[in-house]
Design a protein around this motif. Structure first.
Motif, PDB file in Angstrom:
ATOM      1  N   GLU A  22      -2.488 -44.967 -34.806  1.00 55.27           N
ATOM      2  CA  GLU A  22      -3.379 -43.916 -35.300  1.00 55.27           C
ATOM      3  C   GLU A  22      -2.649 -43.045 -36.323  1.00 55.27           C
ATOM      4  O   GLU A  22      -3.195 -42.726 -37.385  1.00 55.27           O
ATOM      5  CB  GLU A  22      -3.896 -43.059 -34.149  1.00 55.27           C
ATOM      6  CG  GLU A  22      -4.812 -41.937 -34.602  1.00 55.27           C
ATOM      7  CD  GLU A  22      -5.257 -40.996 -33.490  1.00 55.27           C
ATOM      8  OE1 GLU A  22      -5.850 -39.949 -33.829  1.00 55.27           O
ATOM      9  OE2 GLU A  22      -5.015 -41.281 -32.295  1.00 55.27           O
ATOM     10  N   GLU A 112      -3.549 -38.047 -23.894  1.00 56.73           N
ATOM     11  CA  GLU A 112      -3.363 -39.232 -24.730  1.00 56.73           C
ATOM     12  C   GLU A 112      -3.174 -40.502 -23.911  1.00 56.73           C
ATOM     13  O   GLU A 112      -3.470 -41.584 -24.382  1.00 56.73           O
ATOM     14  CB  GLU A 112      -2.168 -39.034 -25.672  1.00 56.73           C
ATOM     15  CG  GLU A 112      -2.262 -37.815 -26.567  1.00 56.73           C
ATOM     16  CD  GLU A 112      -3.433 -37.834 -27.545  1.00 56.73           C
ATOM     17  OE1 GLU A 112      -4.112 -38.870 -27.691  1.00 56.73           O
ATOM     18  OE2 GLU A 112      -3.676 -36.793 -28.166  1.00 56.73           O
ATOM     19  N   GLY A 115      -6.585 -42.135 -23.257  1.00 58.70           N
ATOM     20  CA  GLY A 115      -7.312 -42.694 -24.388  1.00 58.70           C
ATOM     21  C   GLY A 115      -8.752 -42.234 -24.403  1.00 58.70           C
ATOM     22  O   GLY A 115      -9.042 -41.046 -24.311  1.00 58.70           O
ATOM     23  N   ASP A 116      -9.681 -43.183 -24.490  1.00 59.65           N
ATOM     24  CA  ASP A 116     -11.111 -42.865 -24.562  1.00 59.65           C
ATOM     25  C   ASP A 116     -11.755 -42.705 -23.190  1.00 59.65           C
ATOM     26  O   ASP A 116     -12.951 -42.494 -23.093  1.00 59.65           O
ATOM     27  CB  ASP A 116     -11.852 -43.954 -25.348  1.00 59.65           C
ATOM     28  CG  ASP A 116     -11.421 -43.984 -26.802  1.00 59.65           C
ATOM     29  OD1 ASP A 116     -11.011 -42.935 -27.327  1.00 59.65           O
ATOM     30  OD2 ASP A 116     -11.515 -45.069 -27.416  1.00 59.65           O
ATOM     31  N   SER A 117     -10.988 -42.834 -22.132  1.00 64.43           N
ATOM     32  CA  SER A 117     -11.518 -42.706 -20.777  1.00 64.43           C
ATOM     33  C   SER A 117     -12.078 -41.304 -20.548  1.00 64.43           C
ATOM     34  O   SER A 117     -11.600 -40.325 -21.114  1.00 64.43           O
ATOM     35  CB  SER A 117     -10.402 -42.980 -19.767  1.00 64.43           C
ATOM     36  OG  SER A 117     -10.810 -42.637 -18.470  1.00 64.43           O
ATOM     37  N   SER A 118     -13.080 -41.218 -19.704  1.00 61.69           N
ATOM     38  CA  SER A 118     -13.683 -39.909 -19.415  1.00 61.69           C
ATOM     39  C   SER A 118     -13.015 -39.217 -18.225  1.00 61.69           C
ATOM     40  O   SER A 118     -13.473 -38.167 -17.790  1.00 61.69           O
ATOM     41  CB  SER A 118     -15.183 -40.082 -19.139  1.00 61.69           C
ATOM     42  OG  SER A 118     -15.358 -40.890 -17.989  1.00 61.69           O
TER      43      SER A 118
END
Length: 163
Positions: A22, A112, A115-118
């Motif tokens: 990223e 971080e 990641g995209d986990s809720s």
């Protein structure tokens, strides 16, 4: 290297690699794209009423802030395998605990890592995170919340987080 240092975050190798990619994108092609949008909007004339220009400048500011954040995080991160599955609460563990009477499941460590986990994430430097490090299932403690209230915590389980 101690993972308890105020400036060190624990990351899995996968999280580190994802964040490094990223950063490389934002520092290279990402910056170039934003500069091109700013130049395009600038060529359209009056900057005071140019929404595209202002939006691109705002995005540029957010991108530069994220680049600084990622650079600092990656420079100071402790990268390694998930912690041992020994039931001890430490960064990188998925913790199930009774907090103020309610059962909660959360990751202890850096946002971080998730990641995209809720999943909810608590820093090991937060009042809750600092108070439960080193505890095991069945252990209880209390911590003082930012509002001054004393909150009870009982650890139910702690397992390594798998993304």
């Amino acid at each position: 290297m101690s993972t308890n240092s105020a400036s060190v975050a624990w990351l899995t190798q996968e999280s580190y690699d994802r964040l490094k990619a990223e950063l490389e994108h934002l520092s290279g092609p990402g910056r170039t794209e934003i500069v091109a949008r700013i130049e395009q909007a600038r060529s359209e004339g009056d900057l005071k009423e140019n929404g595209g220009y202002h939006a691109a400048k705002e995005e540029q500011g957010k991108t530069e802030a994220r680049i600084r954040q990622l650079t600092q995080l990656l420079e100071t991160a402790h990268v390694g395998e998930a912690p041992a599955d020994d039931g001890v609460v430490e960064p990188g563990m998925l913790v199930e605990a009774r907090v103020a009477g309610d059962v909660e499941t959360f990751l202890l460590g850096s946002r971080e890592i998730a990641g995209d986990s809720s999943i909810d994430v608590y820093s090991e430097k937060s009042p809750l995170g600092a108070s439960i490090q080193g505890l095991k299932a069945g252990d209880s403690t209390t911590y003082t919340a930012p509002n001054g209230k004393s909150i009870s915590v009982e650890i139910i389980s702690a397992k390594p987080y798998i993304a």
